[in-house]
Design an enzyme around this catalytic site. Structure first.
Site, PDB file in Angstrom:
ATOM      1  N   LYS A   1     -85.426 -28.497  34.873  1.00  0.00           N
ATOM      2  CA  LYS A   1     -86.569 -28.143  34.579  1.00  0.00           C
ATOM      3  C   LYS A   1     -86.748 -26.645  34.495  1.00  0.00           C
ATOM      4  O   LYS A   1     -86.327 -26.097  35.627  1.00  0.00           O
ATOM      5  CB  LYS A   1     -87.703 -28.765  35.121  1.00  0.00           C
ATOM      6  CG  LYS A   1     -88.986 -28.484  35.387  1.00  0.00           C
ATOM      7  CD  LYS A   1     -90.207 -28.996  36.025  1.00  0.00           C
ATOM      8  CE  LYS A   1     -91.143 -28.162  35.884  1.00  0.00           C
ATOM      9  NZ  LYS A   1     -92.234 -28.572  37.032  1.00  0.00           N
TER      10      LYS A   1
ATOM     11  N   GLU B   1    -104.482 -24.958  42.084  1.00  0.00           N
ATOM     12  CA  GLU B   1    -103.281 -25.132  42.832  1.00  0.00           C
ATOM     13  C   GLU B   1    -102.887 -24.584  44.301  1.00  0.00           C
ATOM     14  O   GLU B   1    -103.127 -23.058  44.158  1.00  0.00           O
ATOM     15  CB  GLU B   1    -102.080 -24.821  42.008  1.00  0.00           C
ATOM     16  CG  GLU B   1    -100.777 -25.266  42.821  1.00  0.00           C
ATOM     17  CD  GLU B   1     -99.565 -25.499  41.842  1.00  0.00           C
ATOM     18  OE1 GLU B   1     -98.510 -25.553  42.202  1.00  0.00           O
ATOM     19  OE2 GLU B   1     -99.613 -25.521  40.656  1.00  0.00           O
TER      20      GLU B   1
END
Length: 453
Positions: free
Chosen positions: A206, A255
């Site tokens: 990824k 986050e």
């Protein structure tokens, strides 16, 4: 006995003094520093809205460059902490700032105001926590007798407090956007395709590819206006503002990277996203689809597994939820897995920041190869986007968030950043649309919602 440090210029002392106060709005205090301290302020509010910090004035500035920038900041702060002279009930002084995403990437002219690491100890530190409001003076000096200097600082503290409590607050208006420019869209799509080829070759699992848009305003937008609308538009997020000179880094991020309090640590895996629904029914269907989506679950698992791998050696024990849940903010739903544990006594806040950054949610996996590809393919300078921003105090309590849903303000312009994790199932146009969704929070804040993406 006061703690001191012998340097070439004399013995240094780091004094702090705290008073309790009432009826102080944090944004009013931030704006009280606008006339004399513009370019030397910061603001922080956690997602739960239980902890707010405002800093005015740069008493101490720590900058660092290069691959050891986190260690450099850590070492300088550790030396400063040993100099602190305070009474038992005084608040611990704190250090606030951030790091650039990539230590090997030379910062562009756009980000020149912020070096590879930029942290400050404020002269005046307002902290609101558990309904308690405390205002501190921080002073680093070589003089043992501080009565004259402190009296000057107390007068200025009282003036700022009076302005914040009494003067009429300014009426903030959203900036008028005259032009919106999407940067390097063909290059972004090409980068997504290139990453997919690397995944097929087995080089990476990824890679997070990002892009930016540029807003031009009719007039210069202020940090105070951006802060005001971030608090109004994105109440479920961490809100931060970091000024230096004529540049401001502002964000409304969902986050957390790491929180450390009395030896306990708290982190979270946040990756995988979908838009909010137009009504409750659609919102629930989109959320349930996200919880079952193979591509997003794969992306999320990369993040949680990496966090566990890098922080487990720093902890005596660790707890991780077995299944993700939904984290819903105004424009986006995310997959979210809370993580908590107990830090080893030898591991401080910066050890966790260094171990965690960048998580697969912002870099990719394997980490080093993913960052190399970002450096090669993105063709832009992320600056502090997707990097740690936050604070740590002299008792090693603090919190860092990840600087996403963020923008760099410079005069009459703003640069907004957004990205997404590219995995084997990713499609370039779908990824482009996902970044459009992620631009929305800061577009709302800065007035760009008048323009369709």
């Amino acid at each position: 006995m006061s703690k001191q440090l012998r340097s070439t210029s004399g013995t240094k002392y780091f004094y702090t003094e705290t008073i309790e106060c009432e009826g102080v709005s944090p944004i009013a205090f931030f704006e009280a520093g606008d006339r004399l301290y513009r370019g030397q302020r910061f603001f922080w509010q956690n997602r739960e809205k239980t902890h707010t910090i405002v800093g005015i004035g740069h008493e101490i500035v720590i900058k660092a460059q290069g691959e050891d920038r986190i260690t450099t900041v850590q070492n300088k702060w550790n030396r400063l902490k040993k100099l602190v002279v305070k009474e038992r009930l005084d608040q611990a002084p704190l250090l606030f700032g951030g790091f650039s995403f990539d230590s090997k990437h030379s910062l562009s002219e756009e980000w020149r105001a912020f070096s590879g690491a930029f942290f400050v100890v404020p002269q005046f530190q307002l902290e609101i926590k558990n309904e308690s409001i405390k205002l501190s003076i921080n002073c680093l000096t070589e003089r043992l007798d501080q009565s004259a200097r402190f009296e000057e600082l107390r007068k200025e503290r009282d003036r700022l407090l009076h302005v914040a409590q009494v003067q009429e607050r300014p009426l903030f208006e959203k900036a008028i956007v005259t032009e919106k420019t999407e940067r390097n869209v063909p290059e972004y799509l090409a980068a997504v395709r290139a990453v997919k080829k690397e995944i097929m070759r087995g080089e990476v699992d990824k890679v997070v590819i990002s892009r930016s848009i540029e807003l031009d305003f009719e007039e210069s937008t202020s940090s105070g206006a951006a802060l005001y609308y971030a608090l109004q538009e994105q109440p479920e997020s961490y809100i931060f503002v970091l000024e230096n000179g004529g540049s401001t880094f502002v964000g409304a991020t969902p986050e957390r990277l790491i929180r450390k309090e009395h030896g306990r640590i708290f982190s979270a895996g946040v990756a995988g996203s979908v838009r909010r629904g137009k009504d409750v029914g659609e919102d629930q269907r989109l959320g349930q689809a996200l919880l079952a989506d193979e591509k997003n679950l794969e992306e999320h698992d990369f993040v949680v597994s990496m966090i566990q791998k890098v922080i487990e050696p720093l902890c005596t024990e660790l707890q991780i939820s077995t299944q993700p849940k939904l984290l819903k903010i105004r424009d986006i739903q995310h997959l979210f897995t809370p993580i908590s544990g107990t830090a080893k006594e030898t591991e401080d806040m910066f050890a966790f920041v260094e171990a965690l950054h960048p998580t697969p949610a912002l870099g990719g996996t394997p980490r080093l190869k993913a960052v190399e590809l970002i450096r090669e393919l993105e063709q832009m300078d992320r600056g502090y986007y997707a990097a740690p921003v936050g604070f740590v105090d002299a008792e090693d309590n603090g919190e860092f968030a990840v600087g996403i849903r963020s923008a760099l303000l410079r005069g009459g312009k703003a640069l907004l950043y957004a990205g997404g994790g590219i995995v084997s199932e990713s499609e370039p146009l779908a990824e482009l649309e996902e970044t459009n969704v992620k631009f929305r929070p800061m577009l709302r804040v800065l007035g760009g919602n008048r323009h369709e993406l």
